[in-house]
Design a protein around this motif. Structure first.
Motif, short mmCIF file in Angstrom:
data_model
loop_
_atom_site.label_atom_id
_atom_site.label_comp_id
_atom_site.label_asym_id
_atom_site.label_seq_id
_atom_site.Cartn_x
_atom_site.Cartn_y
_atom_site.Cartn_z
N SER A 1 24.78 18.05 141.06
CA SER A 1 24.40 16.71 140.78
C SER A 1 24.19 16.63 141.56
CB SER A 1 24.59 15.82 139.39
OG SER A 1 25.53 17.09 138.08
N LEU A 2 23.24 15.80 141.73
CA LEU A 2 22.83 15.54 142.65
C LEU A 2 21.04 13.55 142.34
CD1 LEU A 2 21.22 17.69 146.01
CD2 LEU A 2 23.47 16.32 145.84
N ARG A 3 22.02 12.64 143.11
CA ARG A 3 21.13 11.61 143.15
C ARG A 3 20.07 11.15 144.30
NH1 ARG A 3 21.64 5.43 140.39
NH2 ARG A 3 22.40 4.95 142.96
N LEU A 4 18.75 11.99 144.02
CA LEU A 4 18.29 11.74 144.50
C LEU A 4 17.35 9.81 144.67
CD1 LEU A 4 15.19 14.64 145.46
CD2 LEU A 4 17.48 13.55 146.18
N SER A 5 16.90 9.34 145.72
CA SER A 5 16.41 7.75 145.66
C SER A 5 14.82 7.69 146.68
CB SER A 5 17.88 6.57 146.07
OG SER A 5 18.78 6.83 144.92
N CYS A 6 14.58 6.54 146.29
CA CYS A 6 13.29 6.22 147.28
C CYS A 6 13.04 5.30 146.89
CB CYS A 6 12.31 7.29 146.50
SG CYS A 6 10.53 6.85 147.73
N TRP B 1 8.24 12.00 142.36
CA TRP B 1 9.15 13.06 142.83
C TRP B 1 8.16 14.34 142.61
CZ3 TRP B 1 12.33 11.79 146.28
CH2 TRP B 1 13.30 11.05 146.33
N HIS B 2 7.97 14.94 143.88
CA HIS B 2 7.22 16.02 143.82
C HIS B 2 8.19 17.71 144.28
CE1 HIS B 2 4.09 14.05 142.52
NE2 HIS B 2 3.16 15.48 142.93
N GLY C 1 15.20 17.81 130.81
CA GLY C 1 16.61 17.98 129.47
C GLY C 1 18.05 17.96 130.83
N ARG C 2 17.48 17.93 132.00
CA ARG C 2 18.05 18.16 133.03
C ARG C 2 18.27 17.32 134.47
NH1 ARG C 2 18.04 22.88 136.66
NH2 ARG C 2 15.32 22.63 137.13
N PHE C 3 17.47 16.83 134.15
CA PHE C 3 16.30 15.40 135.19
C PHE C 3 15.84 14.80 135.09
CE2 PHE C 3 15.20 18.53 138.81
CZ PHE C 3 16.24 18.83 139.17
N THR C 4 16.79 13.41 134.99
CA THR C 4 16.06 11.97 135.12
C THR C 4 15.70 11.12 135.41
OG1 THR C 4 18.25 11.78 133.37
CG2 THR C 4 16.68 9.51 133.29
N ILE C 5 14.00 10.25 134.83
CA ILE C 5 14.10 9.40 136.83
C ILE C 5 14.19 8.02 135.73
CG2 ILE C 5 11.70 9.47 135.25
CD1 ILE C 5 10.69 9.39 138.29
N LEU D 1 16.52 9.52 141.21
CA LEU D 1 15.97 11.04 140.52
C LEU D 1 17.51 11.43 140.07
CD1 LEU D 1 13.66 13.29 138.85
CD2 LEU D 1 14.17 14.38 141.25
N GLN D 2 18.02 11.58 138.38
CA GLN D 2 19.51 12.10 138.82
C GLN D 2 19.13 13.73 138.31
OE1 GLN D 2 22.45 10.83 139.10
NE2 GLN D 2 23.14 12.76 138.52
#
Length: 115
Positions: free
Chosen positions: A17-22, A36-37, A65-69, A80-81
Motif C-alpha cells: 500500500s501507499l498513500r499519496l497526498s496533494c 489523480w491521473h 475496490g483497491r484505491f480510495t480517494i 489517494l489510498q
C-alpha cells in the motif's frame, strides 16, 4: 497563484500500500474537483480517481475496490489510498484540481510496484 504539492510516492512490493497526498495552496476561492491521473511512457495520461466539491467520486475501473480517494476541505488536500498494488499500477501520478475555475497540475510523483 495556485500550487499543488504532491507527496507519498515510492517503491513498494506487489500487494502493498501507499498513500499519496496533494495539498493546494495560494489564492483559493473555490475548488470544484481534485483528483489523480497517472501516466506511463508512451501512453496517455489517464484518470485514476476524482472527487468533486459535493463529495461524489469517480474511479477508473482498474482501481475500483483497491484505491480510495478522500479530501480534507480544511486543508485543501486530497489523498489517494492505494491498496493491493499491482505492477501495472507503476506510473507517474499527477494531482489535478479545478481551482477558481482553472485547471492545475502537480509536478508528479513516481509510484513503482515491484513483482
Amino acid at each position: 497563484q495556485v500550487q499543488l504539492v504532491e507527496s507519498g510516492g515510492g517503491l513498494v512490493q506487489a500487494g502493498g500500500s501507499l498513500r499519496l497526498s496533494c495539498a493546494a495552496s495560494g489564492r483559493i476561492s473555490s475548488i470544484s474537483s481534485m483528483g489523480w491521473h497517472r501516466q506511463t511512457p508512451g501512453k496517455r495520461r489517464e484518470l485514476v480517481a476524482r472527487i468533486i466539491s459535493g463529495g461524489s467520486t469517480n474511479y477508473a475501473d482498474s482501481v475500483k475496490g483497491r484505491f480510495t480517494i478522500s479530501r480534507d476541505n480544511a486543508k485543501n488536500t486530497v489523498y489517494l489510498q492505494m491498496n493491493s498494488l499491482k505492477p501495472e499500477d507503476t506510473a507517474v501520478y499527477y494531482c489535478n484540481a479545478i481551482i477558481n475555475l482553472n485547471n492545475y497540475w502537480g509536478q508528479g510523483t513516481q509510484v513503482t510496484v515491484s513483482s
